[in-house]
Motif scaffolding. Structure first.
Motif, short mmCIF file in Angstrom:
data_model
loop_
_atom_site.label_atom_id
_atom_site.label_comp_id
_atom_site.label_asym_id
_atom_site.label_seq_id
_atom_site.Cartn_x
_atom_site.Cartn_y
_atom_site.Cartn_z
N GLN A 91 0.79 -1.19 -0.10
CA GLN A 91 -0.02 0.04 -0.06
C GLN A 91 1.00 1.17 -0.05
N LEU A 92 2.02 1.29 0.80
CA LEU A 92 2.78 2.11 1.07
C LEU A 92 3.58 2.74 -0.11
N LEU A 93 4.10 1.58 -0.93
CA LEU A 93 4.81 1.83 -2.21
C LEU A 93 4.02 2.29 -3.39
N SER A 94 2.49 1.75 -3.30
CA SER A 94 1.79 2.16 -4.48
C SER A 94 1.12 3.93 -4.31
N TRP A 95 1.41 4.22 -2.88
CA TRP A 95 0.96 5.50 -2.54
C TRP A 95 2.26 6.34 -2.81
N MET A 96 3.13 5.94 -2.51
CA MET A 96 4.52 6.70 -2.96
C MET A 96 4.68 7.01 -4.36
N SER A 97 4.16 5.94 -5.18
CA SER A 97 4.32 6.43 -6.75
C SER A 97 3.10 7.32 -7.11
N THR A 98 2.31 7.53 -6.43
CA THR A 98 1.17 8.20 -6.93
C THR A 98 0.75 9.64 -6.31
N HIS A 99 1.73 10.03 -5.25
CA HIS A 99 1.46 11.13 -4.58
C HIS A 99 3.00 11.69 -4.14
N VAL A 100 3.15 12.86 -3.87
CA VAL A 100 4.04 13.23 -3.13
C VAL A 100 3.80 14.26 -1.93
N GLU A 101 4.81 14.07 -0.93
CA GLU A 101 4.30 14.63 0.37
C GLU A 101 4.76 15.97 0.81
N LEU A 102 3.90 16.96 0.98
CA LEU A 102 4.47 18.42 1.09
C LEU A 102 5.10 18.36 2.48
N SER A 103 5.91 19.54 2.80
CA SER A 103 6.63 19.75 3.99
C SER A 103 5.65 19.73 5.26
N ASN A 104 4.37 20.10 4.75
CA ASN A 104 3.48 20.30 6.13
C ASN A 104 2.67 18.94 6.16
N GLY A 105 3.00 17.72 5.47
CA GLY A 105 2.44 16.41 5.69
C GLY A 105 1.09 16.18 4.69
N ILE A 106 0.89 17.41 4.01
CA ILE A 106 -0.39 17.13 2.80
C ILE A 106 0.11 16.24 1.79
N LYS A 107 -0.61 15.37 1.30
CA LYS A 107 -0.40 14.45 0.39
C LYS A 107 -0.88 14.90 -1.04
N MET A 108 0.07 15.31 -1.85
CA MET A 108 -0.44 15.74 -3.21
C MET A 108 -0.42 14.83 -4.19
N PRO A 109 -1.36 14.68 -5.23
CA PRO A 109 -1.27 13.60 -6.00
C PRO A 109 0.05 14.00 -7.13
N VAL A 110 0.69 13.15 -7.72
CA VAL A 110 1.63 13.62 -8.42
C VAL A 110 1.32 13.88 -10.03
N LEU A 111 0.08 13.49 -10.29
CA LEU A 111 -0.19 13.97 -11.54
C LEU A 111 -1.79 14.53 -11.48
N GLY A 112 -1.70 15.53 -12.14
CA GLY A 112 -3.07 16.37 -12.27
C GLY A 112 -3.58 16.73 -13.64
N LEU A 113 -4.73 17.37 -13.64
CA LEU A 113 -5.00 17.93 -15.10
C LEU A 113 -4.83 19.27 -15.02
N GLY A 114 -4.04 19.74 -15.96
CA GLY A 114 -3.82 21.05 -16.32
C GLY A 114 -4.76 21.84 -17.24
N THR A 115 -5.23 23.20 -16.72
CA THR A 115 -6.63 23.65 -17.61
C THR A 115 -6.38 25.15 -18.10
N TRP A 116 -5.06 25.39 -18.30
CA TRP A 116 -4.73 26.65 -19.05
C TRP A 116 -5.05 26.59 -20.38
N LEU A 117 -5.85 27.45 -20.89
CA LEU A 117 -6.56 27.50 -22.41
C LEU A 117 -7.61 26.44 -22.63
N SER A 118 -7.94 25.87 -21.68
CA SER A 118 -9.26 24.97 -21.55
C SER A 118 -10.35 25.85 -21.56
N LYS A 119 -11.25 25.98 -22.53
CA LYS A 119 -12.09 27.05 -22.58
C LYS A 119 -13.33 26.65 -21.76
#
Ligand SMILES: NC(=O)c1ccc[n+]([C@@H]2O[C@H](COP(=O)([O-])OP(=O)(O)OC[C@H]3O[C@@H](n4cnc5c(N)ncnc54)[C@H](OP(=O)(O)O)[C@@H]3O)[C@@H](O)[C@H]2O)c1
Length: 323
Positions: free
Chosen positions: A10-38
């Motif tokens: 579980q830890l290994l699969s979580w580690m590959s899909t998220h990064v941990e910010l310095s305040n402990g918040i887990k941020m997905p390592v992949l997201g959807l960009g929306t610049w120029l998405s009308k």
């Protein structure tokens, strides 16, 4: 023993899909960009993305599509398809509101459009202040002043983490020196031809996570006609990338994204096309070898694509030393 193995998996699969910010918040390592998405395209893009598994949406006050994104989020929450805590929303403070006393109101404006009580990450979009109609540079605000205002919004719980975008290493050092809340994330142009190795080292030193914008080389940037874009090579057509795509039965976009994820950098590829949205998410079922990462790291560097020439002459121009 079985519990140990399951927890490790579980830890290994979580580690590959998220990064941990310095305040402990887990941020997905992949997201959807929306610049120029009308606005009329972004709703379906966000629906498609959430449906295939994306859990991070990157927007900004200046993209003009926060309200449409908020509409879809509300729909998913109300239908019970998604819980607020399961999605990570990033938005950005535009350069017209960098005075510390304007920031809370501006973030509340974004929250109203997004129909949220808080964002997961609030970024200062640019270090350079401008007048409210963008007609003139405003030289009276320093990055330290803006950061104080962003910290206040964080302390009030309006953002679970805070960060910067398009800031120089020097500006990062300056903020870290005076910060009561450190920078949690730095979003910059970063791709095969503009790998930002030196900036990544600076960020590592402060435990600042890095997000790559234009991870595919922003081929659609030419649609933004306020800028006279210089012609430059397309990372999606690079020979090493094409060779690895063939080896792994993956697309060039998937190789470019996987490379950055293995460099521990979050990526936010933009697409409004359902099949490309799905394609860009299918990067967690293979790994590049250390030798392949090194080969991609050694591709000759190119020039910065986002030169932000409207910042020239501003004392906080982050690129003044390279112009
Ligand atoms: N902080 C900042 O100053 C800043 C600046 C720029 C961008 N950003 C953020 O970063 C995000 C990503 O950057 P970006 O949009 O400039 O560039 P990008 O994600 O590198 O490239 C997006 C372009 O590539 C196309 N595309 C997407 N997937 C593809 C695939 N699998 N194969 C081939 N082409 C593909 C998209 O077209 P379709 O939509 O037609 O698929 C679009 O034209 C932005 O959307 C925004 O959220 C932030």
């Amino acid at each position: 023993m079985l519990t140990f193995i399951l927890c490790t998996c579980q830890l290994l699969s979580w580690m590959s899909t998220h990064v941990e910010l310095s305040n402990g918040i887990k941020m997905p390592v992949l997201g959807l960009g929306t610049w120029l998405s009308k606005p009329e395209e972004v709703e379906d893009a966000v629906r498609n993305a959430i449906d295939v598994g994306y859990r991070l949406i990157d927007t900004a006050a200046c993209y003009g599509n926060e309200a449409e994104i908020g509409k879809v989020l509300k729909e998913y929450f109300e239908e019970g398809k998604l819980k607020r805590e399961d999605i990570f929303i990033t938005t950005k403070l535009w350069c017209t509101h960098l005075h510390p006393n304007e920031i809370e109101a501006e973030l509340r404006e974004s929250l109203k459009k997004l129909q949220l009580d808080y964002v997961d990450l609030y970024l200062v979009h640019m270090p350079t202040a401008f007048s409210s109609d963008m007609s003139a540079q405003d030289h009276s605000v320093k990055v330290e002043d803006t950061w104080k205002g962003v910290e206040e919004a964080y302390k009030k719980g309006l953002a679970r983490s805070i960060g910067v975008s398009n800031f120089s290493a020097d500006q990062i050092h300056r903020i870290q020196k005076i910060a009561s809340v450190p920078i949690h994330n730095n979003q910059v142009e970063l791709h095969l031809y503009f790998p930002q190795f030196e900036l990544q080292e600076v960020c590592n030193q402060y435990k600042i996570s890095l997000t790559a914008y234009a991870p595919l080389g922003s081929p659609g940037r030419v649609n933004f006609n306020l800028v006279n874009w210089e012609k430059s090579p397309n990372p999606l057509e690079n020979d090493v990338v094409l060779k690895l795509a063939q080896k792994y039965h993956k697309t060039p976009a998937q190789i470019l994204l996987r490379h950055l994820i293995q460099r521990k950098i979050a990526v936010i590829p933009k697409s409004v096309n359902a099949s490309r949205i799905k394609e860009n998410f299918e990067v967690f079922d293979f790994s590049l070898t250390v030798e392949e990462i090194n080969e991609l790291n050694s591709v000759p560097r190119g020039k910065r694509l986002f030169k932000q020439e409207f910042l020239i002459g501003h004392p906080e121009d982050p690129m003044k030393d390279e112009r």
